[in-house]
Design a protein around this motif. Structure first.
Motif, short mmCIF file in Angstrom:
data_model
loop_
_atom_site.label_atom_id
_atom_site.label_comp_id
_atom_site.label_asym_id
_atom_site.label_seq_id
_atom_site.Cartn_x
_atom_site.Cartn_y
_atom_site.Cartn_z
N UNK A 176 42.69 -85.22 36.36
CA UNK A 176 42.05 -84.94 35.07
C UNK A 176 42.21 -86.10 34.09
N UNK A 177 43.23 -86.94 34.29
CA UNK A 177 43.46 -88.09 33.41
C UNK A 177 42.49 -89.24 33.68
N UNK A 178 41.86 -89.22 34.83
CA UNK A 178 40.97 -90.31 35.21
C UNK A 178 39.60 -90.08 34.58
N UNK A 179 39.05 -91.12 33.98
CA UNK A 179 37.73 -91.01 33.37
C UNK A 179 36.68 -90.63 34.40
N UNK A 180 35.62 -89.99 33.94
CA UNK A 180 34.59 -89.49 34.86
C UNK A 180 33.90 -90.60 35.65
N UNK A 181 33.68 -91.76 35.03
CA UNK A 181 33.04 -92.86 35.75
C UNK A 181 33.98 -93.37 36.85
N UNK A 182 35.24 -93.62 36.48
CA UNK A 182 36.22 -94.09 37.46
C UNK A 182 36.39 -93.07 38.58
N UNK A 183 36.43 -91.80 38.21
CA UNK A 183 36.59 -90.74 39.21
C UNK A 183 35.40 -90.74 40.17
N UNK A 184 34.21 -90.93 39.65
CA UNK A 184 33.01 -90.96 40.49
C UNK A 184 33.04 -92.15 41.45
N UNK A 185 33.48 -93.30 40.95
CA UNK A 185 33.60 -94.50 41.79
C UNK A 185 34.63 -94.25 42.89
N UNK A 186 35.78 -93.70 42.51
CA UNK A 186 36.83 -93.42 43.49
C UNK A 186 36.38 -92.40 44.53
N UNK A 187 35.73 -91.34 44.08
CA UNK A 187 35.29 -90.31 45.03
C UNK A 187 34.32 -90.90 46.05
N UNK A 188 33.39 -91.71 45.59
CA UNK A 188 32.44 -92.33 46.51
C UNK A 188 33.16 -93.24 47.49
N UNK A 189 34.04 -94.08 46.99
CA UNK A 189 34.76 -95.02 47.87
C UNK A 189 35.64 -94.28 48.87
N UNK A 190 36.33 -93.23 48.41
CA UNK A 190 37.19 -92.48 49.32
C UNK A 190 36.34 -91.76 50.37
N UNK A 191 35.19 -91.24 49.96
CA UNK A 191 34.29 -90.65 50.95
C UNK A 191 33.95 -91.68 52.03
N UNK A 192 33.57 -92.88 51.60
CA UNK A 192 33.19 -93.91 52.57
C UNK A 192 34.36 -94.32 53.46
N UNK A 193 35.56 -94.40 52.87
CA UNK A 193 36.75 -94.75 53.66
C UNK A 193 37.02 -93.69 54.72
N UNK A 194 36.95 -92.42 54.32
CA UNK A 194 37.31 -91.33 55.23
C UNK A 194 36.23 -90.96 56.23
N UNK A 195 34.97 -91.07 55.83
CA UNK A 195 33.90 -90.47 56.64
C UNK A 195 32.83 -91.44 57.15
N UNK A 196 32.83 -92.66 56.68
CA UNK A 196 31.81 -93.62 57.11
C UNK A 196 32.46 -94.73 57.93
N UNK A 197 31.68 -95.30 58.80
CA UNK A 197 32.17 -96.38 59.66
C UNK A 197 31.77 -97.73 59.05
N UNK A 198 32.37 -98.04 57.92
CA UNK A 198 32.10 -99.30 57.23
C UNK A 198 33.42 -100.05 57.09
N UNK A 199 33.37 -101.38 57.04
CA UNK A 199 34.61 -102.14 56.83
C UNK A 199 35.26 -101.76 55.50
N UNK A 200 36.55 -101.48 55.55
CA UNK A 200 37.28 -101.04 54.36
C UNK A 200 37.23 -102.07 53.25
#
Length: 131
Positions: free
Chosen positions: A74-98
């Motif tokens: 909840x302390x993380x700003x909404x823009x930063x949270x959105x960026x993190x969520x997208x990146x973590x999705x890609x790290x966990x579920x996509x086959x792209x170079x980290x």
């Protein structure tokens, strides 16, 4: 033609709206992407990563929370949270170079988020890939 970076930037905007309580945004994703001239392969990519992030939000947030030391989600700003969520999705579920995922997240946070965001995003994503 739009780039993957532009597609990710559009998805961050969609995730931002979603995070602010506009769950109905999912109904308008096609129109929003079209307005931003995200088409063809990049549109398919944007839809995949938006839907994937929303569908896996609970596990993505758990991953982020497990690596936070001095903040809560909840302390993380909404823009930063959105960026993190997208990146973590890609790290966990996509086959792209980290390294590419992290670099994109840092660059997007430089452009879209607060001054301290790139360092925070880089540090958190680095912890996640090393876990």
């Amino acid at each position: 033609m739009a780039t993957r970076t532009q597609a990710r930037e559009s998805v961050i905007g969609l995730l931002y709206a979603y995070d602010l309580g506009n769950e109905g945004i999912a109904k308008f994703v096609d129109e929003i992407l079209e307005d931003k001239k995200i088409r063809n392969q990049q549109k398919e990519f944007a839809l995949k990563i938006f839907n994937g992030t929303v569908d896996n939000l609970e596990s993505i947030d758990k991953e982020i929370i497990s690596h936070l030391t001095q903040r809560t989600l909840e302390d993380i700003g909404s823009v930063e949270k959105s960026i993190l969520r997208l990146a973590v999705y890609e790290i966990l579920f996509e086959d792209l170079p980290k390294a590419i995922i992290i670099n994109e997240a840092i660059e997007l946070s430089k452009r879209l988020a607060s001054d301290g965001a790139p360092k925070f995003v880089n540090g958190l994503l680095d912890k996640i890939i090393k876990a």
